[in-house]
Design a protein around this motif. Structure first.
Motif, PDB file in Angstrom:
ATOM      1  N   ALA A 246      59.444  98.087  37.274  1.00 34.37           N
ATOM      2  CA  ALA A 246      59.463  97.365  35.991  1.00 34.37           C
ATOM      3  C   ALA A 246      58.066  96.903  35.604  1.00 34.37           C
ATOM      4  N   ASN A 247      57.291  96.435  36.576  1.00 33.29           N
ATOM      5  CA  ASN A 247      55.924  95.999  36.285  1.00 33.29           C
ATOM      6  C   ASN A 247      55.083  97.154  35.771  1.00 33.29           C
ATOM      7  N   ASN A 248      55.251  98.340  36.364  1.00 28.10           N
ATOM      8  CA  ASN A 248      54.519  99.515  35.888  1.00 28.10           C
ATOM      9  C   ASN A 248      54.974  99.919  34.488  1.00 28.10           C
ATOM     10  N   TYR A 249      56.282  99.858  34.261  1.00 26.97           N
ATOM     11  CA  TYR A 249      56.806 100.187  32.931  1.00 26.97           C
ATOM     12  C   TYR A 249      56.201  99.271  31.876  1.00 26.97           C
ATOM     13  N   ASP A 250      56.228  97.969  32.126  1.00 26.19           N
ATOM     14  CA  ASP A 250      55.697  97.002  31.150  1.00 26.19           C
ATOM     15  C   ASP A 250      54.204  97.226  30.924  1.00 26.19           C
ATOM     16  N   TYR A 251      53.469  97.420  32.014  1.00 26.02           N
ATOM     17  CA  TYR A 251      52.015  97.576  31.903  1.00 26.02           C
ATOM     18  C   TYR A 251      51.645  98.857  31.162  1.00 26.02           C
ATOM     19  N   ASN A 252      52.210  99.967  31.592  1.00 22.96           N
ATOM     20  CA  ASN A 252      51.831 101.244  30.979  1.00 22.96           C
ATOM     21  C   ASN A 252      52.280 101.333  29.529  1.00 22.96           C
ATOM     22  N   LYS A 253      53.438 100.779  29.224  1.00 27.17           N
ATOM     23  CA  LYS A 253      53.895 100.764  27.835  1.00 27.17           C
ATOM     24  C   LYS A 253      52.940  99.938  26.973  1.00 27.17           C
ATOM     25  N   ALA A 254      52.515  98.783  27.502  1.00 32.19           N
ATOM     26  CA  ALA A 254      51.595  97.928  26.747  1.00 32.19           C
ATOM     27  C   ALA A 254      50.266  98.644  26.502  1.00 32.19           C
ATOM     28  N   VAL A 255      49.747  99.338  27.528  1.00 38.44           N
ATOM     29  CA  VAL A 255      48.486 100.069  27.368  1.00 38.44           C
ATOM     30  C   VAL A 255      48.622 101.142  26.291  1.00 38.44           C
ATOM     31  N   PHE A 256      49.713 101.872  26.311  1.00 35.13           N
ATOM     32  CA  PHE A 256      49.936 102.917  25.312  1.00 35.13           C
ATOM     33  C   PHE A 256      50.017 102.320  23.907  1.00 35.13           C
ATOM     34  N   LEU A 257      50.759 101.229  23.770  1.00 34.49           N
ATOM     35  CA  LEU A 257      50.957 100.637  22.448  1.00 34.49           C
ATOM     36  C   LEU A 257      49.656 100.041  21.910  1.00 34.49           C
ATOM     37  N   MET A 258      48.870  99.421  22.799  1.00 33.25           N
ATOM     38  CA  MET A 258      47.595  98.857  22.347  1.00 33.25           C
ATOM     39  C   MET A 258      46.621  99.944  21.917  1.00 33.25           C
ATOM     40  N   SER A 259      46.841 101.151  22.448  1.00 36.31           N
ATOM     41  CA  SER A 259      45.993 102.283  22.059  1.00 36.31           C
ATOM     42  C   SER A 259      46.562 103.027  20.856  1.00 36.31           C
ATOM     43  N   ASN A 260      47.641 102.470  20.285  1.00 36.60           N
ATOM     44  CA  ASN A 260      48.293 103.036  19.093  1.00 36.60           C
ATOM     45  C   ASN A 260      48.848 104.432  19.324  1.00 36.60           C
ATOM     46  N   PHE A 261      49.277 104.707  20.572  1.00 35.51           N
ATOM     47  CA  PHE A 261      49.940 105.977  20.836  1.00 35.51           C
ATOM     48  C   PHE A 261      51.386 105.907  20.361  1.00 35.51           C
ATOM     49  N   LYS A 262      51.869 107.006  19.828  1.00 33.82           N
ATOM     50  CA  LYS A 262      53.271 107.094  19.431  1.00 33.82           C
ATOM     51  C   LYS A 262      54.114 107.366  20.669  1.00 33.82           C
ATOM     52  N   LEU A 263      55.137 106.532  20.877  1.00 32.74           N
ATOM     53  CA  LEU A 263      55.964 106.643  22.066  1.00 32.74           C
ATOM     54  C   LEU A 263      57.434 106.794  21.709  1.00 32.74           C
ATOM     55  N   LEU A 264      58.175 107.480  22.562  1.00 34.90           N
ATOM     56  CA  LEU A 264      59.630 107.421  22.575  1.00 34.90           C
ATOM     57  C   LEU A 264      60.000 106.576  23.781  1.00 34.90           C
TER      58      LEU A 264
END
Length: 352
Positions: free
Chosen positions: A253-271
């Motif tokens: 869960a910690n990895n999920y939260d961290y990596n998702k936050a990094v992607f979103l802060m970089s304005n990557f489009k995610l599913l």
């Protein structure tokens, strides 16, 4: 010592390991030395998570059962039937093991001993207990193995060849340090799956096993999807919802939260399905809790791409779309003759 004696020892180890599975560990009184080893191995499995937070009992039981299924007399005979193995001039082979998943270096350990050679094992700091325990059991079964198994915590010395596994960065060090010895040096690899949109729900559920087993930490875990233009991920997400409980494990869960936050802060489009993210990316190595995907236009062009980039790939999963691809759900159940990086370890050991 003979090849027959070594095979018998490992087949007996397979019978020992067959007793241990999640929720169904049953002592078989016919297995040798159970009085000494059975309870201690149960305790070791339960303690493994304290040694490495990713080694949950579920994951260690899975690794244990996988090796129990592999280490049968029939499998050992089938594996070795194409080789001529003589125990006349044993060599000492240094093993630098990875520790990303439980018992990840056991195949190299087995290969060295089955070819009549001696092991000099440097275990990873992330997996220092499982293999030494099994080595102790082997020596108890077959005392002649005692002088062929050595474990060290220091640097490797007095060896004839080496098999070393690590990251791309450590591989450069290995290549320099072991440049004067016959060597197999393994680097980072990842696995990919090819989807067409015609997969059944069962196929996609099985693909989830390839993605989430060992929390995605193995080189045989699928970290990249190739999908046709216009692919709808709805059925994929519905199928892998089966694995949603993974988010309840804190490290994941910690990895999920961290990596998702990094992607979103970089304005990557995610599913995102609240326990895994999908990101369009040409790379193969995705972080924990994320899988990359890439569109393809036709299978012929995709196959050419995969052939050109084969040194980055460990496994390719598909419904038989390309030669030598692995069925969905089977990446973490390699046979004894499925060699890492497609390098024949037994042939290497017989030639040193």
């Amino acid at each position: 010592m003979t090849l027959t004696e070594t095979k018998k020892a490992f087949a007996t180890l397979g019978k020992f390991l067959s007793q241990f599975s999640e929720g169904n560990t049953i002592k078989n009184e016919s297995v040798p030395h159970n009085d000494t080893f059975f309870d201690d191995f149960v305790n070791l499995i339960q303690l493994s998570q304290s040694h490495n937070g990713w080694f949950t009992p579920e994951q260690v039981y899975f690794a244990t059962q996988s090796w129990a299924e592999a280490l049968t007399e029939d499998n050992l005979d089938k594996w070795l039937s194409n080789y001529i193995i003589n125990y006349t001039e044993p060599k000492t082979v240094g093993l630098v093991l990875a520790g990303n998943i439980p018992l990840v270096g056991f195949h190299d350990f087995l290969s060295v001993l089955i070819t009549g050679n001696k092991t000099l094992v440097k275990a990873s700091s992330n997996d220092q207990h499982l293999l030494p325990f099994l080595a102790k059991y082997l020596v108890t079964i077959e005392p002649k193995l005692a002088n062929r198994i050595k474990l060290t915590e220091g640097k490797l010395e007095n060896f004839d060849a080496v098999i070393a596994t690590g990251s791309n960065n450590t591989a450069r060090y290995f290549e320099y340090y072991f440049k004067d010895k016959p060597a197999i040096i393994r680097k980072n690899r990842n696995s990919a799956a090819i989807l067409t949109g015609n997969e059944t729900k069962d196929d996609l559920i099985a693909l989830g096993e390839d993605i989430f087993r060992y929390f995605g930490l193995g080189c045989r875990n699928v970290s990249k999807l190739f999908v046709p233009q216009g692919y709808d991920f709805k059925e994929f997400f519905e199928a892998i919802f089966t694995y949603g409980d993974v988010i309840h494990y804190e490290k994941y869960a910690n990895n999920y939260d961290y990596n998702k936050a990094v992607f979103l802060m970089s304005n990557f489009k995610l599913l995102d399905n609240e326990f895994m993210t999908l990101k369009e990316d040409t790379s193969y190595a995705s972080p924990i809790s994320s899988v990359f995907y890439e569109y393809y236009s036709d299978l012929d062009s995709l196959q050419q791409k995969l052939e050109a980039e084969n040194e980055q790939l460990q496994c390719i999963v598909s419904n038989g779309l390309i030669e030598n691809s692995i069925p969905f759900g089977q990446t973490q159940k390699p046979a004894l003759w499925d060699y890492a990086d497609n390098v024949d370890t037994i042939s290497f050991l017989l030639e040193i």
